[in-house]
Write a protein that holds these residues in place. Structure first.
Motif, PDB file in Angstrom:
ATOM      1  N   UNK A  25      34.066  45.531  33.440  1.00  0.00           N
ATOM      2  CA  UNK A  25      34.315  46.912  33.033  1.00  0.00           C
ATOM      3  C   UNK A  25      35.438  47.049  32.006  1.00  0.00           C
ATOM      4  N   UNK A  26      36.437  46.175  32.086  1.00  0.00           N
ATOM      5  CA  UNK A  26      37.561  46.280  31.161  1.00  0.00           C
ATOM      6  C   UNK A  26      37.132  45.993  29.725  1.00  0.00           C
ATOM      7  N   UNK A  27      36.070  45.211  29.561  1.00  0.00           N
ATOM      8  CA  UNK A  27      35.598  44.894  28.222  1.00  0.00           C
ATOM      9  C   UNK A  27      34.658  45.936  27.639  1.00  0.00           C
ATOM     10  N   UNK A  28      34.446  47.021  28.378  1.00  0.00           N
ATOM     11  CA  UNK A  28      33.527  48.075  27.929  1.00  0.00           C
ATOM     12  C   UNK A  28      34.332  49.344  27.682  1.00  0.00           C
ATOM     13  N   UNK A  29      34.329  49.866  26.463  1.00  0.00           N
ATOM     14  CA  UNK A  29      35.160  51.034  26.140  1.00  0.00           C
ATOM     15  C   UNK A  29      34.769  52.302  26.901  1.00  0.00           C
ATOM     16  N   UNK A  30      33.614  52.279  27.566  1.00  0.00           N
ATOM     17  CA  UNK A  30      33.198  53.452  28.337  1.00  0.00           C
ATOM     18  C   UNK A  30      33.894  53.549  29.689  1.00  0.00           C
ATOM     19  N   UNK A  31      34.689  52.488  30.006  1.00  0.00           N
ATOM     20  CA  UNK A  31      35.345  52.447  31.318  1.00  0.00           C
ATOM     21  C   UNK A  31      36.819  52.099  31.172  1.00  0.00           C
ATOM     22  N   UNK A  32      37.590  52.528  32.155  1.00  0.00           N
ATOM     23  CA  UNK A  32      39.004  52.166  32.227  1.00  0.00           C
ATOM     24  C   UNK A  32      39.324  51.794  33.670  1.00  0.00           C
ATOM     25  N   UNK A  33      39.725  50.541  33.893  1.00  0.00           N
ATOM     26  CA  UNK A  33      40.064  50.090  35.242  1.00  0.00           C
ATOM     27  C   UNK A  33      41.526  50.432  35.517  1.00  0.00           C
ATOM     28  N   UNK A  34      41.749  51.320  36.488  1.00  0.00           N
ATOM     29  CA  UNK A  34      43.099  51.789  36.777  1.00  0.00           C
ATOM     30  C   UNK A  34      43.855  50.887  37.741  1.00  0.00           C
ATOM     31  N   UNK A  35      43.115  50.119  38.533  1.00  0.00           N
ATOM     32  CA  UNK A  35      43.791  49.259  39.497  1.00  0.00           C
ATOM     33  C   UNK A  35      42.816  48.642  40.474  1.00  0.00           C
ATOM     34  N   UNK A  36      43.367  47.749  41.311  1.00  0.00           N
ATOM     35  CA  UNK A  36      42.556  47.033  42.296  1.00  0.00           C
ATOM     36  C   UNK A  36      43.209  47.146  43.664  1.00  0.00           C
ATOM     37  N   UNK A  37      42.370  47.021  44.713  1.00  0.00           N
ATOM     38  CA  UNK A  37      42.860  47.067  46.085  1.00  0.00           C
ATOM     39  C   UNK A  37      42.168  45.971  46.887  1.00  0.00           C
ATOM     40  N   UNK A  38      42.911  45.379  47.818  1.00  0.00           N
ATOM     41  CA  UNK A  38      42.372  44.287  48.621  1.00  0.00           C
ATOM     42  C   UNK A  38      41.861  44.753  49.980  1.00  0.00           C
ATOM     43  N   UNK A  39      42.098  46.019  50.318  1.00  0.00           N
ATOM     44  CA  UNK A  39      41.539  46.565  51.556  1.00  0.00           C
ATOM     45  C   UNK A  39      41.433  48.087  51.433  1.00  0.00           C
TER      46      UNK A  39
END
Length: 213
Positions: A25-39
């Motif tokens: 998703x980070x390589x696609x300008x249509x999306x912005x990854x705001x963060x990740x969670x492990x649970x």
């Protein structure tokens, strides 16, 4: 005019899965990854702060699982759409997630293009289901997982007509204790606790119709 990116949070307990999704998703300008969670707990806290449009949510995670997280997001009024992305499509996984408020349910073998389309669809608030999950849900609506026997259907029709256990026993020439046993089996198969709920569930699933005597 440039399209506003869909803002994502990725929740999965496996770092390699999170890395793969972020890279996609980070390589696609249509999306912005705001963060990740492990649970689930991390996903709820992160979503509460960054307010994403869509959360990609695994179900089986240590600590707070995905279904619990979906319920908590709803309780807190976080408006993000939750798109479940998991390896499991059993009834005990699918139904609680949908009932908790998930917008979509996909399996991890979903292809890249399909997943991207699904996220865009979920961001619009439209339901997204993998084919196997859609089939399972239709089966749940149409009939109970454990079908009723012919005798159980007879008793259910009599119950729908207002018959007591004693009256049903007399009509069918069996003992009242046998009717009670069948009624308990009907409740278990339909996932209900009383006569009214059994009749309602039977009409919803098509086991009974208005034409039944």
């Amino acid at each position: 005019m440039a399209e506003t990116p869909i803002r994502l949070v990725i929740a999965d307990d496996h770092p390699i899965v999170r890395d793969g999704l972020r890279g996609m998703f980070a390589g696609d300008p249509r999306f912005e990854v705001l963060g990740e969670a492990a649970d689930g707990a991390q996903a709820v806290e992160l979503a509460r702060v960054v307010r994403p449009d869509v959360i990609l949510m695994d179900l089986r995670m240590p600590g707070t699982d995905g279904v619990t997280a979906i319920k908590e997001l709803a309780r807190l009024g976080v408006p993000a759409r939750v798109l479940v992305l998991t390896t499991y499509d059993t009834d005990r996984d699918v139904m609680p997630a949908i009932e908790a408020g998930a917008t979509g349910y996909l399996l991890k073998d979903t292809g890249r293009d399909e997943l991207i389309r699904a996220v865009r669809t979920a961001a619009r608030g439209e339901a997204v289901l993998s084919p196997s999950v859609a089939t399972r849900l239709l089966g749940q609506v149409r009939a109970p997982a454990d079908p009723l026997s012919a005798r159980e259907l007879e008793i259910l029709r009599l119950i729908a007509g207002g018959a007591t256990n004693r009256e049903a026993a007399a009509r069918l020439f069996i003992s009242e204790a046998t009717v009670k046993s069948h009624v308990l089996h009907i409740y278990a198969k339909l996932g209900v606790n009383d006569r009214a709920a059994a009749v309602a569930a039977a009409f919803r699933s098509g086991l009974l119709t208005l034409d039944d005597d």
